[in-house]
Scaffold this motif. Structure first.
Motif, PDB file in Angstrom:
ATOM      1  N   ARG A 172       0.823  -1.213   0.000  1.00 47.66           N
ATOM      2  CA  ARG A 172       0.000   0.000   0.000  1.00 47.66           C
ATOM      3  C   ARG A 172       0.859   1.266   0.000  1.00 47.66           C
ATOM      4  O   ARG A 172       0.513   2.264  -0.634  1.00 47.66           O
ATOM      5  CB  ARG A 172      -0.925  -0.015   1.224  1.00 47.66           C
ATOM      6  N   HIS A 196       2.678 -12.091  -4.548  1.00 45.14           N
ATOM      7  CA  HIS A 196       1.421 -12.134  -3.798  1.00 45.14           C
ATOM      8  C   HIS A 196       1.119 -13.571  -3.388  1.00 45.14           C
ATOM      9  O   HIS A 196       1.178 -14.484  -4.206  1.00 45.14           O
ATOM     10  CB  HIS A 196       0.311 -11.581  -4.697  1.00 45.14           C
ATOM     11  N   HIS A 218      -2.338  -2.025  -9.104  1.00 42.27           N
ATOM     12  CA  HIS A 218      -3.751  -2.435  -9.097  1.00 42.27           C
ATOM     13  C   HIS A 218      -3.898  -3.945  -9.305  1.00 42.27           C
ATOM     14  O   HIS A 218      -4.964  -4.509  -9.045  1.00 42.27           O
ATOM     15  CB  HIS A 218      -4.522  -1.689 -10.183  1.00 42.27           C
ATOM     16  N   SER A 221      -2.139  -7.065  -4.150  1.00 42.87           N
ATOM     17  CA  SER A 221      -2.515  -6.511  -2.851  1.00 42.87           C
ATOM     18  C   SER A 221      -1.744  -7.261  -1.768  1.00 42.87           C
ATOM     19  O   SER A 221      -0.923  -8.141  -2.055  1.00 42.87           O
ATOM     20  CB  SER A 221      -4.026  -6.654  -2.627  1.00 42.87           C
ATOM     21  N   ASN A 222      -2.004  -6.910  -0.518  1.00 41.99           N
ATOM     22  CA  ASN A 222      -1.429  -7.683   0.587  1.00 41.99           C
ATOM     23  C   ASN A 222      -2.145  -9.022   0.707  1.00 41.99           C
ATOM     24  O   ASN A 222      -3.317  -9.115   0.356  1.00 41.99           O
ATOM     25  CB  ASN A 222      -1.556  -6.895   1.889  1.00 41.99           C
TER      26      ASN A 222
END
Length: 257
Positions: A172, A196, A218, A221-222
């Motif tokens: 993030r 990921h 995009h 993510s985590n």
């Protein structure tokens, strides 16, 4: 006799847990487990073992750390064997040291069972050796959740202190991390990999550079590991796991398995 095992469950692939870690799961009367472990490992618990979820997501804490400490002490003082099951390694951003301190102060016997941290394993499953002759002879593991907390001198030390940088908890905030690293002296063209759910069947890796990968954030993510350095360039030649995982998704009897 009461005892607490603080166990690193490894990064996700259930076969990457150690033999000793697996035994600690099998012997436990109580298991306090985190959100990032492979839940299949809980099937190894003995019948009647109490399973307690202690997972914490960013800004969404299921059970706060103080409550985890309280539970460890509470069950151990009941004479139970307690296994604290953590993703990765308990002493690499796992707060295992804090839990061990609490147990020590309460005179509760405990053991630390190391696990494979995601910085090493996710990179390996993405075909990225953290050290490689002629390319990288040093590695740093870094908490990247709050880039603004570091001074410019600290960023310069990170940028110049190791050939390969492994950032945890940093997706993030990565645009800021990249900005600070470039200001500290890293070339904008320095290769970057984001991995990921490393070592899980649905692992996904994206590749870019410090100045280009933001456009791909995009896609990811985590939880993700971020690896920065010239060793990332070996990914194309050495990637193996995601190819295997793709091949294992085959059509059998008209169904995808």
């Amino acid at each position: 006799m009461s005892k607490v095992y603080i166990v690193g469950a490894g990064p996700g692939d259930k076969e990457l847990i150690t033999v000793k870690g697996l035994r600690a799961i099998q012997e436990a009367d109580v298991i306090l487990y985190d959100r990032l472990i492979n839940m299949d490992l809980l099937e190894e618990a003995k019948e009647g073992a109490e399973l307690i979820f202690c997972g914490k997501e960013p800004k969404l804490h299921g059970v706060i750390q103080d409550e985890i400490h309280r539970l460890l002490v509470f069950y151990a003082k009941q004479g139970k064997v307690v296994t604290r099951l953590k993703g990765g390694d308990p002493f690499i951003f796992g707060r295992g040291g804090e839990e061990g301190q609490v147990l020590s102060r309460e005179n509760i016997p405990f053991e630390i069972v190391p696990g494979i941290t995601s910085g090493i394993s996710a990179a390996a499953y993405a075909g990225i050796p953290l050290t490689h002759r002629g390319i990288s002879g040093s590695v740093s593991f870094i908490n990247a959740s709050n880039p603004d907390a570091r001074t410019s001198e600290e960023w310069e030390h990170l940028a110049k202190g190791a050939d390969t940088l492994c950032f945890y908890m940093g997706v993030r905030q990565f645009p800021k991390t990249a900005e600070y690293l470039i200001k500290a002296g890293l070339k904008p063209s320095t290769p970057v990999a984001m991995i990921h759910w490393g070592t899980f069947a649905h692992q996904k890796t994206i590749i870019g550079t410090l100045d280009t990968i933001e456009a791909r954030l995009h896609e990811i993510s985590n939880p993700s590991m971020i690896v920065i350095g010239d060793v990332v360039s070996l990914h194309e030649e050495l990637q193996w796991f995601e190819q295997i995982a793709t091949k294992q998704t085959v059509v059998t009897n008209g169904a995808s398995v």
